[in-house]
Design a protein around this motif. Sequence first.
Motif, short mmCIF file in Angstrom:
data_model
loop_
_atom_site.label_atom_id
_atom_site.label_comp_id
_atom_site.label_asym_id
_atom_site.label_seq_id
_atom_site.Cartn_x
_atom_site.Cartn_y
_atom_site.Cartn_z
N THR A 1 38.34 34.01 38.83
CA THR A 1 38.13 34.73 40.10
C THR A 1 37.88 36.21 39.86
O THR A 1 36.94 36.79 40.41
N ASN B 1 42.78 32.39 38.13
CA ASN B 1 42.83 33.83 38.43
C ASN B 1 41.81 34.60 37.61
O ASN B 1 41.11 35.48 38.11
N SER C 1 56.53 43.95 40.05
CA SER C 1 56.01 44.79 41.13
C SER C 1 56.09 46.27 40.74
O SER C 1 55.27 47.07 41.16
N ASN D 1 40.27 51.20 41.99
CA ASN D 1 41.13 50.36 42.82
C ASN D 1 41.56 49.16 41.97
O ASN D 1 40.95 48.90 40.93
N ILE D 2 42.60 48.46 42.39
CA ILE D 2 42.99 47.27 41.63
C ILE D 2 43.07 46.04 42.54
O ILE D 2 43.38 46.16 43.72
N MET D 3 42.74 44.89 41.96
CA MET D 3 42.92 43.61 42.65
C MET D 3 43.90 42.80 41.81
O MET D 3 43.77 42.72 40.58
N ILE D 4 44.86 42.20 42.51
CA ILE D 4 45.96 41.54 41.82
C ILE D 4 45.93 40.04 42.09
O ILE D 4 45.69 39.61 43.21
N CYS D 5 46.16 39.25 41.04
CA CYS D 5 46.37 37.82 41.22
C CYS D 5 47.69 37.45 40.58
O CYS D 5 48.08 38.05 39.58
N GLN D 6 48.40 36.47 41.16
CA GLN D 6 49.62 36.01 40.49
C GLN D 6 49.43 34.57 40.05
O GLN D 6 48.83 33.75 40.74
N SER D 7 49.95 34.27 38.85
CA SER D 7 49.75 32.92 38.29
C SER D 7 50.85 31.97 38.74
O SER D 7 50.75 30.78 38.50
N VAL E 1 36.82 48.85 39.70
CA VAL E 1 37.95 48.01 40.07
C VAL E 1 38.53 47.40 38.80
O VAL E 1 37.80 46.95 37.93
N GLN F 1 48.70 50.77 39.67
CA GLN F 1 47.92 51.19 40.83
C GLN F 1 47.88 52.71 40.97
O GLN F 1 46.82 53.29 41.22
N ILE G 1 53.03 46.88 38.62
CA ILE G 1 51.84 47.01 39.46
C ILE G 1 51.78 48.38 40.11
O ILE G 1 50.72 49.01 40.18
N SER G 2 52.93 48.88 40.57
CA SER G 2 52.93 50.23 41.15
C SER G 2 52.45 51.26 40.13
O SER G 2 51.67 52.15 40.47
N LEU H 1 55.06 37.99 41.80
CA LEU H 1 55.16 39.27 42.51
C LEU H 1 56.55 39.50 43.09
O LEU H 1 56.88 40.63 43.43
#
Lengths: 344, 344
Positions: free
Chosen positions: B115, B112, B80, B96-102, B66, B87, B83-84, B74
């Motif tokens: 986490t 973030n 975005s 896989n990816i996990m996304i956080c926004q600040s 990950v 990903q 990110i596409s 976002l």
Amino acid sequence: MKKGHQVTMKEIAKKLGVSVSTVSRALKDSPELHPDTKKRITEMAKSMNYQYNLLAQSLRISKSKVLGVIVPELTSHFFSSNISGIQDTAYKRGYNIMICQSNESFEQEKANLKTLVSSQVDGLLISLSRETKSYEHLQELYDREIPFIMFDRVTEEIPVSKVTVDDAHGAYLAVKHLLNQGCKKIAYFSGPTDLYISKKRKEGYLEALAEFGIPEKDSKVYVTDLTTEMNRKVTLDMLKEKELPDAIFAMIDPLAIDIMIALKDSGIKIPEQIALAGFTNNPTSAVVEPSLTTISQPGYEMGQLAANHLLDQLDDIVSDEPQSFVLLTTLIERKSSLKNQNLS
Amino acid sequence: MKKGHQVTMKEIAKKLGVSVSTVSRALKDSPELHPDTKKRITEMAKSMNYQYNLLAQSLRISKSKVLGVIVPELTSHFFSSNISGIQDTAYKRGYNIMICQSNESFEQEKANLKTLVSSQVDGLLISLSRETKSYEHLQELYDREIPFIMFDRVTEEIPVSKVTVDDAHGAYLAVKHLLNQGCKKIAYFSGPTDLYISKKRKEGYLEALAEFGIPEKDSKVYVTDLTTEMNRKVTLDMLKEKELPDAIFAMIDPLAIDIMIALKDSGIKIPEQIALAGFTNNPTSAVVEPSLTTISQPGYEMGQLAANHLLDQLDDIVSDEPQSFVLLTTLIERKSSLKNQNLS
């Protein structure tokens, strides 16, 4: 995640005719319950060989203070508004969020779920991919008693709380508005017909027509896969027909804008020859020429409500009993449909 | 994440005059290195009391598969798209990816990071918030030898790989295009002046003016906080001045569109009286009336490149030596600036 049937709190609740949250409180030895009730429930749990889910339990106790979110796509203004609502709410309540997007893929949705569960999130907020037609992955999550709720793209198959908008009513409002402008032949431009929102918005379209005495046989539905290329092609093909509609209701704003561009390129005057309305209220829709009449979906509010409800469940402020929240949509009148007045 | 100085591989590399990846290979007992080199490095590591980072090590070995991604927001089409790109690339390579926004907040960016690191991601891709002006959180990540790279909003303070676009050159292209259309008094509408892109795009603006013999004292810069309200106010205030510009270069497309609406509301003809160009190439910019001339930023490609480079580092296909990638921008000519030709 391994499969195999485990007795759930829900089954115990059903046997005893009590609520799931009562069972949950009894198994947690909550002081709120009468000792007799607790005894009745714990004995039933024992006789049914109920395995208190230690993983889910430790997740709840350890509290990572992180929520996982799965959305179909992040480029959509609607879903990014949902996420803003979720994040602002979570942050206020001391939680952070991790987001995964399924890219409208069932396989990727399952992989996302696995990733977020492995990360030991305290709970999940899920909006389904377009491809998702079976729900074992969600059933497993439910059986493991990991708290989650669904929003916007939901399924009735899994008994968890859901937050949606009233799609049919929104479509009804848009089409009724076109009829009130004097339009008589209104076409519906739909996405793939198996999509939930395609169906729901068609219901609202037909309901408004019926109210004005137009039977379903006089309705006209054009279907596209929602790519810009096909949206344009379907519009240009329609313009070749003998009889043209005097208004179009498009299932989503991006489709409405592709239709608008194709109509303008073909010299059709909007709204004079063909009036146009969409659904979503994307920021773009206010700045196109003519500005687009549309239905506003409260994306941010939906995110807020979903996050607050999940956190209320986690904090035992509300019970785990599934609830359904339906948010109302509103009509935004703009130039693309106003035949009778002038609006800026 | 606890603080306190740990000897890093970088310091060992510096002492011995070798690369960080050579140190890394020696400590991993790689067969590619000469035994003498390995011995020299392991002895130095021992004498410096180097603690091989077991956590980072186990992360690398356990491979959660990950990647974590942190972006400022976002709702921006540009992020975005990043990110596409990330990903799609990650997914092709089995991640896989996990996304956080600040949310442009320094505090939330730090939360973030915590986490995602707690979730044991294999590596991180980070784009900084607008508020981030100190970098201890990134230095700590670096000291713990958790692999990460930065994209778009980067800092020179941390020696990791970076992927950016050539902001100054993009602005130069837009302003040169306006000059080539015969415009002579070009104003620059800028975001907050401490933003990296405000500065870089101003550099390009001034460079183009200079090339056409216009000195900096004849340049004109208007500053806004990028909210729609202030964008409109700054534009309307400008229109009250005695001498108006004949063209405006706006730092980002959403600002350009707010300016466009304010100019149109004031009866100004675009491009005849004031030509207009933006920067970003948002989807909206193609459908506004007149369509907006802009600079295309390769957001998707940036995400692809960033993810591929990070995964190449994780898979030891490339060394950990920091690299800088700068992607080129391109001019997209549309109606809002074309005074001399007609374009559809």
